[in-house]
Write a protein that holds these residues in place. Structure first.
Motif, PDB file in Angstrom:
ATOM      1  N   LEU A 105    -135.824  54.558 119.171  1.00  0.00           N
ATOM      2  CA  LEU A 105    -136.236  54.415 119.855  1.00  0.00           C
ATOM      3  C   LEU A 105    -135.889  56.118 120.223  1.00  0.00           C
ATOM      4  CD1 LEU A 105    -135.790  51.801 122.452  1.00  0.00           C
ATOM      5  CD2 LEU A 105    -138.130  52.289 121.548  1.00  0.00           C
ATOM      6  N   LEU A 106    -134.949  56.936 120.375  1.00  0.00           N
ATOM      7  CA  LEU A 106    -134.754  58.435 120.238  1.00  0.00           C
ATOM      8  C   LEU A 106    -136.180  58.915 119.256  1.00  0.00           C
ATOM      9  CD1 LEU A 106    -131.420  58.278 120.560  1.00  0.00           C
ATOM     10  CD2 LEU A 106    -132.736  59.689 122.926  1.00  0.00           C
ATOM     11  N   GLU A 107    -136.275  58.368 118.026  1.00  0.00           N
ATOM     12  CA  GLU A 107    -136.925  59.538 117.537  1.00  0.00           C
ATOM     13  C   GLU A 107    -138.601  59.593 117.578  1.00  0.00           C
ATOM     14  OE1 GLU A 107    -135.326  61.569 115.167  1.00  0.00           O
ATOM     15  OE2 GLU A 107    -133.445  61.275 115.519  1.00  0.00           O
ATOM     16  N   ALA A 108    -139.141  58.123 118.272  1.00  0.00           N
ATOM     17  CA  ALA A 108    -140.010  57.750 118.185  1.00  0.00           C
ATOM     18  C   ALA A 108    -140.654  58.581 119.343  1.00  0.00           C
ATOM     19  CB  ALA A 108    -140.094  56.396 118.696  1.00  0.00           C
ATOM     20  N   VAL A 109    -139.671  59.267 120.545  1.00  0.00           N
ATOM     21  CA  VAL A 109    -140.029  59.890 121.724  1.00  0.00           C
ATOM     22  C   VAL A 109    -141.550  61.605 121.282  1.00  0.00           C
ATOM     23  CG1 VAL A 109    -139.748  61.207 123.480  1.00  0.00           C
ATOM     24  CG2 VAL A 109    -138.301  59.528 123.110  1.00  0.00           C
ATOM     25  N   PRO A 110    -142.184  61.128 121.554  1.00  0.00           N
ATOM     26  CA  PRO A 110    -142.927  62.529 120.639  1.00  0.00           C
ATOM     27  C   PRO A 110    -142.690  64.049 121.559  1.00  0.00           C
ATOM     28  CG  PRO A 110    -144.659  60.919 122.428  1.00  0.00           C
ATOM     29  CD  PRO A 110    -142.479  60.583 122.054  1.00  0.00           C
ATOM     30  N   LYS A 111    -143.312  64.581 120.941  1.00  0.00           N
ATOM     31  CA  LYS A 111    -142.800  65.929 122.024  1.00  0.00           C
ATOM     32  C   LYS A 111    -143.591  66.649 122.983  1.00  0.00           C
ATOM     33  CE  LYS A 111    -141.410  68.448 118.065  1.00  0.00           C
ATOM     34  NZ  LYS A 111    -141.465  69.891 117.043  1.00  0.00           N
ATOM     35  N   VAL A 112    -143.192  66.926 124.300  1.00  0.00           N
ATOM     36  CA  VAL A 112    -143.759  66.601 125.546  1.00  0.00           C
ATOM     37  C   VAL A 112    -143.945  68.177 125.793  1.00  0.00           C
ATOM     38  CG1 VAL A 112    -143.664  65.855 128.514  1.00  0.00           C
ATOM     39  CG2 VAL A 112    -142.555  63.992 126.193  1.00  0.00           C
ATOM     40  N   THR A 129    -127.977  47.926 119.745  1.00  0.00           N
ATOM     41  CA  THR A 129    -127.451  48.995 119.225  1.00  0.00           C
ATOM     42  C   THR A 129    -128.680  49.509 117.522  1.00  0.00           C
ATOM     43  OG1 THR A 129    -125.753  50.345 118.416  1.00  0.00           O
ATOM     44  CG2 THR A 129    -125.971  48.189 117.534  1.00  0.00           C
ATOM     45  N   ARG A 130    -129.636  48.699 117.672  1.00  0.00           N
ATOM     46  CA  ARG A 130    -129.844  48.801 115.799  1.00  0.00           C
ATOM     47  C   ARG A 130    -131.340  49.570 116.436  1.00  0.00           C
ATOM     48  NH1 ARG A 130    -130.800  43.939 112.153  1.00  0.00           N
ATOM     49  NH2 ARG A 130    -132.926  45.988 111.359  1.00  0.00           N
ATOM     50  N   GLU A 131    -132.205  49.938 117.478  1.00  0.00           N
ATOM     51  CA  GLU A 131    -132.877  50.293 117.956  1.00  0.00           C
ATOM     52  C   GLU A 131    -132.526  51.817 119.228  1.00  0.00           C
ATOM     53  OE1 GLU A 131    -136.596  48.888 117.385  1.00  0.00           O
ATOM     54  OE2 GLU A 131    -135.454  48.301 116.090  1.00  0.00           O
ATOM     55  N   LEU A 132    -131.346  51.851 119.035  1.00  0.00           N
ATOM     56  CA  LEU A 132    -131.328  52.956 119.726  1.00  0.00           C
ATOM     57  C   LEU A 132    -131.932  54.292 119.384  1.00  0.00           C
ATOM     58  CD1 LEU A 132    -129.904  55.104 121.754  1.00  0.00           C
ATOM     59  CD2 LEU A 132    -127.512  54.682 120.295  1.00  0.00           C
ATOM     60  N   PHE A 133    -131.640  54.366 118.073  1.00  0.00           N
ATOM     61  CA  PHE A 133    -131.769  56.167 117.018  1.00  0.00           C
ATOM     62  C   PHE A 133    -133.543  55.631 116.988  1.00  0.00           C
ATOM     63  CE2 PHE A 133    -126.996  56.719 116.443  1.00  0.00           C
ATOM     64  CZ  PHE A 133    -126.991  57.501 117.154  1.00  0.00           C
ATOM     65  N   SER A 160    -132.666  56.889 129.639  1.00  0.00           N
ATOM     66  CA  SER A 160    -131.585  55.744 129.913  1.00  0.00           C
ATOM     67  C   SER A 160    -132.993  55.075 129.164  1.00  0.00           C
ATOM     68  CB  SER A 160    -131.746  54.595 131.436  1.00  0.00           C
ATOM     69  OG  SER A 160    -131.207  55.686 132.435  1.00  0.00           O
ATOM     70  N   ILE A 161    -131.727  53.436 128.272  1.00  0.00           N
ATOM     71  CA  ILE A 161    -132.289  52.456 127.323  1.00  0.00           C
ATOM     72  C   ILE A 161    -132.111  50.983 127.920  1.00  0.00           C
ATOM     73  CG2 ILE A 161    -130.789  52.860 125.756  1.00  0.00           C
ATOM     74  CD1 ILE A 161    -132.198  52.717 123.320  1.00  0.00           C
ATOM     75  N   ASP A 162    -132.410  50.202 127.122  1.00  0.00           N
ATOM     76  CA  ASP A 162    -132.530  48.510 127.897  1.00  0.00           C
ATOM     77  C   ASP A 162    -133.661  48.018 127.113  1.00  0.00           C
ATOM     78  OD1 ASP A 162    -130.794  46.878 128.375  1.00  0.00           O
ATOM     79  OD2 ASP A 162    -131.125  47.356 130.535  1.00  0.00           O
ATOM     80  N   ARG A 207    -121.342  59.695 118.275  1.00  0.00           N
ATOM     81  CA  ARG A 207    -121.345  60.802 117.784  1.00  0.00           C
ATOM     82  C   ARG A 207    -122.598  61.223 116.949  1.00  0.00           C
ATOM     83  NH1 ARG A 207    -116.883  58.720 114.800  1.00  0.00           N
ATOM     84  NH2 ARG A 207    -118.577  57.191 113.268  1.00  0.00           N
ATOM     85  N   GLY A 208    -123.785  60.262 116.997  1.00  0.00           N
ATOM     86  CA  GLY A 208    -125.249  60.233 116.535  1.00  0.00           C
ATOM     87  C   GLY A 208    -125.559  61.310 117.772  1.00  0.00           C
ATOM     88  N   LEU A 209    -125.222  60.875 119.062  1.00  0.00           N
ATOM     89  CA  LEU A 209    -126.264  61.418 120.200  1.00  0.00           C
ATOM     90  C   LEU A 209    -125.789  63.158 120.006  1.00  0.00           C
ATOM     91  CD1 LEU A 209    -125.518  58.656 122.534  1.00  0.00           C
ATOM     92  CD2 LEU A 209    -127.270  59.027 121.488  1.00  0.00           C
ATOM     93  N   ARG A 210    -124.080  62.796 120.050  1.00  0.00           N
ATOM     94  CA  ARG A 210    -123.949  64.665 119.969  1.00  0.00           C
ATOM     95  C   ARG A 210    -124.486  65.404 119.187  1.00  0.00           C
ATOM     96  NH1 ARG A 210    -118.992  61.387 121.691  1.00  0.00           N
ATOM     97  NH2 ARG A 210    -118.181  61.932 123.345  1.00  0.00           N
ATOM     98  N   ARG A 211    -125.008  64.586 117.486  1.00  0.00           N
ATOM     99  CA  ARG A 211    -125.400  65.917 116.729  1.00  0.00           C
ATOM    100  C   ARG A 211    -126.045  65.942 117.138  1.00  0.00           C
ATOM    101  NH1 ARG A 211    -122.622  61.720 113.078  1.00  0.00           N
ATOM    102  NH2 ARG A 211    -124.421  60.829 112.933  1.00  0.00           N
ATOM    103  N   ARG A 212    -127.028  64.753 118.059  1.00  0.00           N
ATOM    104  CA  ARG A 212    -128.886  65.300 118.559  1.00  0.00           C
ATOM    105  C   ARG A 212    -128.841  66.160 119.834  1.00  0.00           C
ATOM    106  NH1 ARG A 212    -128.436  60.793 115.816  1.00  0.00           N
ATOM    107  NH2 ARG A 212    -130.424  59.886 114.591  1.00  0.00           N
ATOM    108  N   GLY A 213    -127.826  66.132 120.279  1.00  0.00           N
ATOM    109  CA  GLY A 213    -127.557  67.133 121.322  1.00  0.00           C
ATOM    110  C   GLY A 213    -127.726  66.760 122.781  1.00  0.00           C
ATOM    111  N   ILE A 214    -126.916  64.784 122.510  1.00  0.00           N
ATOM    112  CA  ILE A 214    -127.355  64.460 123.563  1.00  0.00           C
ATOM    113  C   ILE A 214    -126.314  64.202 124.119  1.00  0.00           C
ATOM    114  CG2 ILE A 214    -128.500  62.247 124.649  1.00  0.00           C
ATOM    115  CD1 ILE A 214    -130.338  62.490 122.290  1.00  0.00           C
ATOM    116  N   THR A 215    -125.766  64.249 125.243  1.00  0.00           N
ATOM    117  CA  THR A 215    -124.594  63.903 126.188  1.00  0.00           C
ATOM    118  C   THR A 215    -124.303  61.854 125.695  1.00  0.00           C
ATOM    119  OG1 THR A 215    -124.073  66.126 127.095  1.00  0.00           O
ATOM    120  CG2 THR A 215    -122.804  63.854 127.627  1.00  0.00           C
TER     121      THR A 215
END
Length: 268
Positions: free
Chosen positions: A160-167, A154-158, A102-104, A194-202
């Motif tokens: 933030l997703l790219e900033a998530v480290p590999k866990v 919305t400008r921080e959506l992607f 979740s994002i907010d 579209r951007g989320l789906r391209r990353r495999g995220i529903t």
């Protein structure tokens, strides 16, 4: 009482991440104890007091010394490294759930201005900043960012997703992408979906005029709860730091304390 601010289990994780102190050209006063400095920083973060009002006798150092240590460690990326370390520990225990994220964002007043501030549309155009937060299904902070209050969520959506480290996970390769992402109507756009789906995220984003925010709130409430946990750290309720990097360092440290509490429930 002071030692409770930084328990032994937390300090043992921090020590290897600290940068080596610079060698002094001339002898002078001995360097302030690193643990005492971190305890002072956590005390200011929790209480929200000005740095100059730090109880010097209680901590053995001045507020400005603690601030300088915070600035040094922020530049060295100590708290970002600590967050990755804690996430990996939680992930190996199976406590980081990537099935949903979740994002907010939350807005805070910037009393002294500075970079990454802007006119807050919800506070009579006074200067403010936004804390953007991405959490897993349980509400554990995966990534965070700082912008001006007038920056659209919305400008921080992607970023933030790219900033998530590999866990690390109990089994299989490390993960950094959630299966689903829940967000409110501020993130609703075809480009985002579209951007989320391209990353495999529903995408699970509320659609204006179609979906009720109450239904999606069954999953999205965890990010609002984590924002509330962050704002229990009083130094994060109002941005008193003119330096954006120092304020962001406190924000990351606040997230680290939440992660450490997930590892050690007795820590409060």
């Amino acid at each position: 009482m002071v030692r409770d601010l930084v328990p032994d289990a937390l300090w043992e994780r921090v020590v290897p991440l600290l940068p080596a102190p610079k060698k002094k050209k001339k002898p002078g006063r001995p360097r302030v104890d690193e643990r005492a400095a971190l305890e002072a920083i956590v005390f200011v973060l929790r209480t929200g007091i000005p740095w100059e009002m730090l109880p010097t006798k209680q901590f053995g150092l001045s507020g400005m010394t603690a601030w300088r240590r915070l600035e040094q460690w922020t530049r060295a990326g100590v708290f970002e490294q600590l967050q990755r370390l804690l996430l990996n520990e939680l992930g190996q225990r199976g406590q980081v759930d990537f099935s949903r994220a979740s994002i907010d964002s939350s807005t805070v007043r910037a009393s002294k201005g500075g970079p990454f501030t802007g006119k807050n549309p919800t506070d009579r155009a006074k200067a403010g900043s936004k804390h953007h937060l991405l959490v897993d299904r349980r509400g554990l902070p995966l990534a965070e960012s700082l912008t001006g209050a007038n920056v659209h969520d919305t400008r921080e959506l992607f970023p933030l997703l790219e900033a998530v480290p590999k866990v690390r996970q109990p089994r299989g390769p490390p993960r950094h992408r959630p299966d689903k992402l829940h967000a409110d109507k501020a993130y609703a756009s075809r480009k985002n979906r579209r951007g989320l789906r391209r990353r495999g995220i529903t995408p699970r984003i509320a659609r204006p005029g179609i979906e009720s925010k109450q239904r999606l709130g069954q999953h999205r409430w965890v990010v609002e709860r984590t924002n509330a946990w962050l704002h229990r750290q009083r130094r994060l309720r109002v941005r008193d730091e003119r330096r954006d990097d120092v304020h962001f360092g406190l924000l990351v440290l606040g997230c680290c304390l939440i992660l450490f509490r997930a590892l050690n429930p007795d820590f409060c």
